[in-house]
Design a protein around this motif. Structure first.
Motif, PDB file in Angstrom:
ATOM      1  N   PHE A   1      -9.427   1.690   6.597  1.00 11.93           N
ATOM      2  CA  PHE A   1      -9.075   0.533   5.465  1.00 11.93           C
ATOM      3  C   PHE A   1      -7.577  -0.021   6.236  1.00 11.93           C
ATOM      4  O   PHE A   1      -6.986   0.668   6.917  1.00 11.93           O
ATOM      5  CB  PHE A   1      -8.379   1.451   4.411  1.00 11.93           C
ATOM      6  CG  PHE A   1      -7.884   0.722   3.204  1.00 11.93           C
ATOM      7  CD1 PHE A   1      -8.828  -0.105   2.721  1.00 11.93           C
ATOM      8  CD2 PHE A   1      -6.404   0.352   3.475  1.00 11.93           C
ATOM      9  CE1 PHE A   1      -8.220  -0.573   1.327  1.00 11.93           C
ATOM     10  CE2 PHE A   1      -5.953  -0.372   2.236  1.00 11.93           C
ATOM     11  CZ  PHE A   1      -6.832  -1.056   1.368  1.00 11.93           C
ATOM     12  N   LEU A   2      -7.690  -1.488   6.087  1.00 13.03           N
ATOM     13  CA  LEU A   2      -6.360  -2.142   6.495  1.00 13.03           C
ATOM     14  C   LEU A   2      -6.442  -3.185   5.388  1.00 13.03           C
ATOM     15  O   LEU A   2      -7.488  -3.880   4.707  1.00 13.03           O
ATOM     16  CB  LEU A   2      -6.861  -2.855   7.792  1.00 13.03           C
ATOM     17  CG  LEU A   2      -7.121  -2.162   8.945  1.00 13.03           C
ATOM     18  CD1 LEU A   2      -7.416  -3.088  10.103  1.00 13.03           C
ATOM     19  CD2 LEU A   2      -5.754  -1.400   9.554  1.00 13.03           C
ATOM     20  N   PRO A   3      -5.195  -3.387   4.906  1.00 16.84           N
ATOM     21  CA  PRO A   3      -4.976  -4.385   3.835  1.00 16.84           C
ATOM     22  C   PRO A   3      -5.414  -5.945   4.328  1.00 16.84           C
ATOM     23  O   PRO A   3      -5.526  -6.655   3.542  1.00 16.84           O
ATOM     24  CB  PRO A   3      -3.544  -4.058   3.349  1.00 16.84           C
ATOM     25  CG  PRO A   3      -2.910  -3.484   4.569  1.00 16.84           C
ATOM     26  CD  PRO A   3      -3.993  -2.655   5.223  1.00 16.84           C
TER      27      PRO A   3
ATOM     28  N   ALA B   1      -1.546  13.229   1.110  1.00 23.84           N
ATOM     29  CA  ALA B   1      -1.187  12.227   0.380  1.00 23.84           C
ATOM     30  C   ALA B   1      -2.530  11.485   0.043  1.00 23.84           C
ATOM     31  O   ALA B   1      -3.548  11.617   0.881  1.00 23.84           O
ATOM     32  CB  ALA B   1      -0.377  11.183   1.345  1.00 23.84           C
ATOM     33  N   LYS B   2      -2.383  10.583  -0.890  1.00 22.94           N
ATOM     34  CA  LYS B   2      -3.606   9.822  -1.156  1.00 22.94           C
ATOM     35  C   LYS B   2      -3.072   8.392  -1.707  1.00 22.94           C
ATOM     36  O   LYS B   2      -2.209   8.224  -2.299  1.00 22.94           O
ATOM     37  CB  LYS B   2      -4.248  10.501  -2.626  1.00 22.94           C
ATOM     38  CG  LYS B   2      -5.713   9.704  -2.886  1.00 22.94           C
ATOM     39  CD  LYS B   2      -6.308  10.354  -4.089  1.00 22.94           C
ATOM     40  CE  LYS B   2      -7.459   9.408  -4.463  1.00 22.94           C
ATOM     41  NZ  LYS B   2      -8.268  10.002  -5.608  1.00 22.94           N
ATOM     42  N   ALA B   3      -3.516   7.498  -0.701  1.00 24.43           N
ATOM     43  CA  ALA B   3      -3.275   5.988  -0.881  1.00 24.43           C
ATOM     44  C   ALA B   3      -3.396   5.222  -2.261  1.00 24.43           C
ATOM     45  O   ALA B   3      -4.326   5.618  -2.900  1.00 24.43           O
ATOM     46  CB  ALA B   3      -3.713   5.394   0.177  1.00 24.43           C
ATOM     47  N   ASP B   4      -2.367   4.604  -2.798  1.00 28.42           N
ATOM     48  CA  ASP B   4      -2.321   3.918  -3.713  1.00 28.42           C
ATOM     49  C   ASP B   4      -2.427   2.449  -3.575  1.00 28.42           C
ATOM     50  O   ASP B   4      -1.392   2.059  -3.209  1.00 28.42           O
ATOM     51  CB  ASP B   4      -1.338   4.435  -5.066  1.00 28.42           C
ATOM     52  CG  ASP B   4      -1.412   3.640  -6.481  1.00 28.42           C
ATOM     53  OD1 ASP B   4      -2.192   2.827  -6.478  1.00 28.42           O
ATOM     54  OD2 ASP B   4      -0.513   4.065  -7.195  1.00 28.42           O
ATOM     55  N   VAL B   5      -3.528   1.622  -4.074  1.00 33.40           N
ATOM     56  CA  VAL B   5      -3.503   0.407  -3.823  1.00 33.40           C
ATOM     57  C   VAL B   5      -3.015  -0.676  -5.109  1.00 33.40           C
ATOM     58  O   VAL B   5      -3.597  -1.736  -5.131  1.00 33.40           O
ATOM     59  CB  VAL B   5      -4.674  -0.295  -2.997  1.00 33.40           C
ATOM     60  CG1 VAL B   5      -4.744   0.262  -1.582  1.00 33.40           C
ATOM     61  CG2 VAL B   5      -5.835   0.114  -3.737  1.00 33.40           C
ATOM     62  N   SER B   6      -2.541  -0.023  -5.962  1.00 31.57           N
ATOM     63  CA  SER B   6      -2.502  -0.553  -7.279  1.00 31.57           C
ATOM     64  C   SER B   6      -1.793  -1.891  -7.277  1.00 31.57           C
ATOM     65  O   SER B   6      -1.842  -2.891  -7.746  1.00 31.57           O
ATOM     66  CB  SER B   6      -1.708   0.406  -8.560  1.00 31.57           C
ATOM     67  OG  SER B   6      -2.523   1.429  -8.575  1.00 31.57           O
TER      68      SER B   6
ATOM     69  N   VAL C   1       0.825  -1.024  -0.063  1.00 32.47           N
ATOM     70  CA  VAL C   1       0.099   0.087   0.141  1.00 32.47           C
ATOM     71  C   VAL C   1       0.862   1.227   0.132  1.00 32.47           C
ATOM     72  O   VAL C   1       1.736   1.560   0.677  1.00 32.47           O
ATOM     73  CB  VAL C   1      -0.864   0.041   1.068  1.00 32.47           C
ATOM     74  CG1 VAL C   1      -1.971   1.268   1.258  1.00 32.47           C
ATOM     75  CG2 VAL C   1      -1.899  -1.195   1.247  1.00 32.47           C
ATOM     76  N   ASP C   2       0.846   1.888  -0.992  1.00 31.80           N
ATOM     77  CA  ASP C   2       1.561   3.200  -1.111  1.00 31.80           C
ATOM     78  C   ASP C   2       0.978   4.518  -0.546  1.00 31.80           C
ATOM     79  O   ASP C   2      -0.385   4.519  -0.861  1.00 31.80           O
ATOM     80  CB  ASP C   2       1.960   3.391  -2.350  1.00 31.80           C
ATOM     81  CG  ASP C   2       2.898   2.321  -3.009  1.00 31.80           C
ATOM     82  OD1 ASP C   2       3.562   1.798  -2.320  1.00 31.80           O
ATOM     83  OD2 ASP C   2       2.702   2.010  -4.375  1.00 31.80           O
ATOM     84  N   HIS C   3       1.668   5.586   0.267  1.00 32.89           N
ATOM     85  CA  HIS C   3       1.029   6.641   0.403  1.00 32.89           C
ATOM     86  C   HIS C   3      -0.156   6.680   1.296  1.00 32.89           C
ATOM     87  O   HIS C   3      -0.926   7.592   1.147  1.00 32.89           O
ATOM     88  CB  HIS C   3       0.899   7.537  -0.998  1.00 32.89           C
ATOM     89  CG  HIS C   3       1.925   7.445  -1.901  1.00 32.89           C
ATOM     90  ND1 HIS C   3       3.039   7.865  -1.610  1.00 32.89           N
ATOM     91  CD2 HIS C   3       1.890   7.181  -3.182  1.00 32.89           C
ATOM     92  CE1 HIS C   3       3.857   7.645  -2.834  1.00 32.89           C
ATOM     93  NE2 HIS C   3       2.901   7.164  -3.756  1.00 32.89           N
TER      94      HIS C   3
END
Length: 774
Positions: free
Chosen positions: A553-555, A488-493, A50-52
């Motif tokens: 949010f939790l991966p 920041a805005k998270a990126d889950v790509s 998970v980025d940012h």
């Protein structure tokens, strides 16, 4: 499945033969690759993808905060100027990594420093906390240099002026000069089990000092804790040779003598100890089952006036039914009770934080109460002790008051259930006047908002997300909530590319068929809607929290998705009796702890079975840890025809064998009737063990000093006496948590247990987890 077998007679025979084991055999043999795929959905593997996603921010001063911005290249330590919105590197990471590596004599990766806290010291060096130790780092030289910060062996509580720290030694309170290391003894009459600032709640016992410094760093509010009559607890370590005995003081529910505190104020310059003029107080708080509730320690229910001339505190009765707001004169020890509140079940002052505030300049106090069935704020007159008015009203709860500004008469708070149409568990941020009126919503997004206010309260960092949408982090204005800058805005790509899918939020009806319950459902990533899947119910019944593990949010949510990968539908449902909703909802089974939300779990799973054809309600398993371990065994005994397989970890199976505060808060006083029975008998799992029909594994750490292993052994003994088959796993030399190595072993055994006994499949032999390498 039986339907796949050609002969209906053979299918029927197999089904009947396997009912006793709680599984309808599918006969699949799972491979190491199947387990490896499941392992990829554990937190250590998903979180780095998970980025940012900003986990936390720390304000350095009114205008600057630091945070860690993670991406595929690693962790980046950043500082943002709140006035300009410009973010820069917090420090030279490669240079710091090299300097720390030299000081620790081991390699430190610059892209994965692992630093959770740092401040800039007065001389410009970085004061870095790593692996529980502090290092002072000078990055001006070309190579950089870090030296271990000199500290005493006892953990200290730093004074507001940062010149001194108070600590415990030999049951007395001492002072250490931060600059020179010089130590001064403040008290002299502390003795064993009657010491100053002692951190011992029975279930938790550390060397930390529990105290509150006055703002001018000249006085300390603390207590002398009397455990001389408190009962003793014992455990033995497993080792070769003579046993090592572990011993601590641990009061249990129903004990005649429990731990008490005598409140004192210490004048630091003169070392004078003033004992407050009142009877010994209960070792209780308005929020949790300890006098110290927060992860950072401290003494939550004690607050100094800014000038240090008065001290406000709240006393809590043994059973949490009565609260007394009191003000003390620290010079004389005189104490005045200003007002009190009585509740028929138990009082709590919010969620996550004590929500009362002392405003001596205006002779007022902000008080939290659920007297109208919802958590609202009230303003009291400290001169008369009378209620002036409600600050907030109506439905929905104030959960955490983050700041009260007496000058502008403004309160900033997080709350739930106060915006129509928004999930009642999503926390939003509001401000309201101390004089009442409609609260102003500062975070309109329908999401769960984590808030970090600047020290002066003029701005706040807002990280909002839902269980299915990744976080967005903004810097906002505290006056009206408008966005100052995007952080920041998270990126889950990368996470999605690895096969991740979000859980499915679910809403079901409670036992009454009317009340909405909220939860999460996890499906295999290779989900086939034409199949029938067994169900695993992950449970934590509360009453202090629930099963869902938060609404951010939790991966990964524990191993819920991993377990689903092995061929299950996994559900987590917050039943009645858990917090965040109305007081009536939270009180649903007060005094009846054998309930454990189980009527709601059963009703919810049956409803889901009717809603989704791919859910097999004839194959339902359940598991949980601690309170969830209690609920799991309880489910297997009270609903033996519904729950077929249970995995019960470290359960407090009989709350008479658990610490007094938690049990007595939610079950009430222990009452023995004329016939010798008690009001605690029904909640004790051993009294229902003879009802077991399915497969049950009991698990416990042998040196668990939170929930002693005697809890599980009572159940084991009852099962033996009832001639019931069951499984038992005792994990040597682990506490309430099992640690990485033994925790992964327990998890692998748990997966095997459900695969074998609930799905009817065969797991790979002794699968070995591979934790991500640093």
């Amino acid at each position: 499945m039986a339907s796949m077998i050609g002969s209906s007679r053979l299918a029927g025979a197999l089904a009947l033969g396997l009912v006793a084991t709680g599984a309808l055999a599918q006969g699949h043999t799972l491979t190491t690759d199947d387990y490896a795929r499941a392992e990829r959905f554990l937190g250590p593997n998903t979180a780095p993808l998970v980025d940012h996603a900003i986990q936390r921010v720390t304000w350095l001063d009114d205008g600057h905060f630091w945070y860690v911005d993670h991406d595929a290249k690693g962790d980046h330590y950043r500082v943002m100027d709140a006035a300009t919105g410009k973010a820069t590197d917090a420090f030279d990471q490669p240079r710091l990594a090299a300097a720390l590596g030299k000081a620790l004599a081991k390699p430190i990766k610059s892209d994965k420093l692992g630093i959770r806290e740092y401040v800039v010291a007065a001389d410009g060096r970085l004061d870095v906390q790593l692996d529980g130790k502090h290092y002072l780092c000078d990055l001006k030289p070309a190579q950089g240099e870090c030296v271990a910060k000199k500290t005493g062996k006892e953990p200290g509580v730093l004074s507001p002026d940062k010149k001194s720290e108070a600590f415990i030694r030999d049951w007395n309170l001492w002072l250490r000069d931060v600059a020179t290391g010089k130590e001064t003894q403040l008290t002299t009459d502390g003795v064993e089990n009657f010491g100053y600032a002692t951190d011992n709640a029975g279930w938790k016992h550390t060397d930390n000092a529990i105290l509150v410094w006055s703002p001018d760093s000249k006085q300390i509010a603390t207590f002398q804790q009397d455990e001389r009559k408190t009962g003793d607890m014992y455990l033995l370590k497993t080792q070769v040779g003579h046993s090592e005995l572990l011993h601590w003081k641990g009061p249990l529910a129903g004990d005649k003598n429990v731990t008490m505190i005598e409140r004192v104020v210490i004048d630091v310059p003169s070392k004078k100890v003033v004992r407050l003029k009142m009877a010994p107080d209960q070792h209780r708080s308005t929020l949790c089952d300890d006098v110290s509730c927060g992860p950072e320690g401290g003494w939550d229910d004690v607050k100094w006036a800014d000038d240090g001339k008065t001290l406000a505190f709240v006393s809590t009765s043994r059973y949490h039914k009565d609260e007394w707001f009191r003000i003390a004169d620290p010079k004389t020890g005189a104490v005045r009770t200003v007002f009190e509140e009585h509740v028929p079940t138990y009082y709590e002052s919010g969620n996550g934080q004590v929500n009362w505030f002392y405003l001596p300049a205006s002779h007022e106090a902000v008080w939290f109460s659920e007297r109208n069935n919802w958590g609202n704020l009230y303003l009291y007159d400290l001169q008369t002790g009378k209620l002036k008015h409600a600050i907030t009203t109506g439905e929905g709860n104030v959960t955490e008051v983050l700041k009260v500004d007496p000058k502008t008469r403004t309160v900033w708070f997080r709350g739930v259930g106060r915006t129509p149409g928004v999930n009642p568990y999503y926390q939003q941020f509001f401000k309201v006047s101390l004089d009442g009126g409609k609260p102003v919503l500062l975070t309109p997004e329908a999401a769960n908002h984590e808030i970090t206010l600047s020290p002066d309260g003029h701005a706040f960092v807002d990280t909002y997300s839902t269980p299915t949408t990744p976080p967005v982090t903004l810097l906002r204005d505290s006056a009206d909530g408008h966005t100052l800058v995007s952080v920041a805005k998270a990126d889950v790509s990368r996470l999605r590319a690895a096969g991740w899918v979000p859980p499915t939020p679910i809403t079901v009806k409670a036992r009454d068929g009317k009340t909405d319950l909220y939860g999460m459902l996890f499906k295999p990533t290779n989900f086939d809607p034409h199949k029938k899947y067994p169900v695993v119910d992950y449970i934590y019944p509360g009453p202090q929290t629930g099963s869902v593990r938060g609404r951010n949010f939790l991966p990964s949510r524990g191993d819920n998705q991993s377990l689903a990968e092995l061929g299950f539908i996994v559900v987590a449902i917050d039943g009645m009796g858990t917090p965040w909703r109305s007081k009536a909802f939270h009180d649903a089974w007060y005094g009846n702890m054998g309930d454990n939300t189980l009527p709601d779990q059963v009703a919810a799973i049956k409803e889901l079975g009717k809603r989704y054809a791919w859910i097999d309600t004839h194959r339902v398993g359940i598991w949980g840890h601690s309170g969830g371990g209690n609920a799991t065994a309880d489910a297997m005994f009270r609903y033996p025809d519904f729950f077929k397989v249970g995995w019960s970890e470290s359960g407090n199976h009989d709350n008479r064998n658990y610490e007094d505060d938690w049990a007595e808060k939610y079950q009430g006083p222990l009452v023995t009737h004329k016939d010798g029975t008690t009001n605690y008998d029904d909640q004790a799992n051993e009294n229902h063990a003879a009802n077991l029909k399915g497969k049950l594994m009991l698990v416990h750490g042998t040196i668990d000093d939170n929930v002693p292993p005697s809890n599980t052994l009572l159940v084991a003994d009852a099962l033996i006496k009832a001639n019931k088959d069951f499984d038992l796993l005792l994990i040597p030399n682990v506490h309430h948590g099992y640690g990485v190595e033994k925790g992964t072993y327990a998890m692998r055994r748990r997966w095997d247990y459900f695969v074998t006994h609930l799905a009817g499949d065969t797991p790979p032999k002794e699968f070995k987890f591979t934790m991500p390498k640093d």
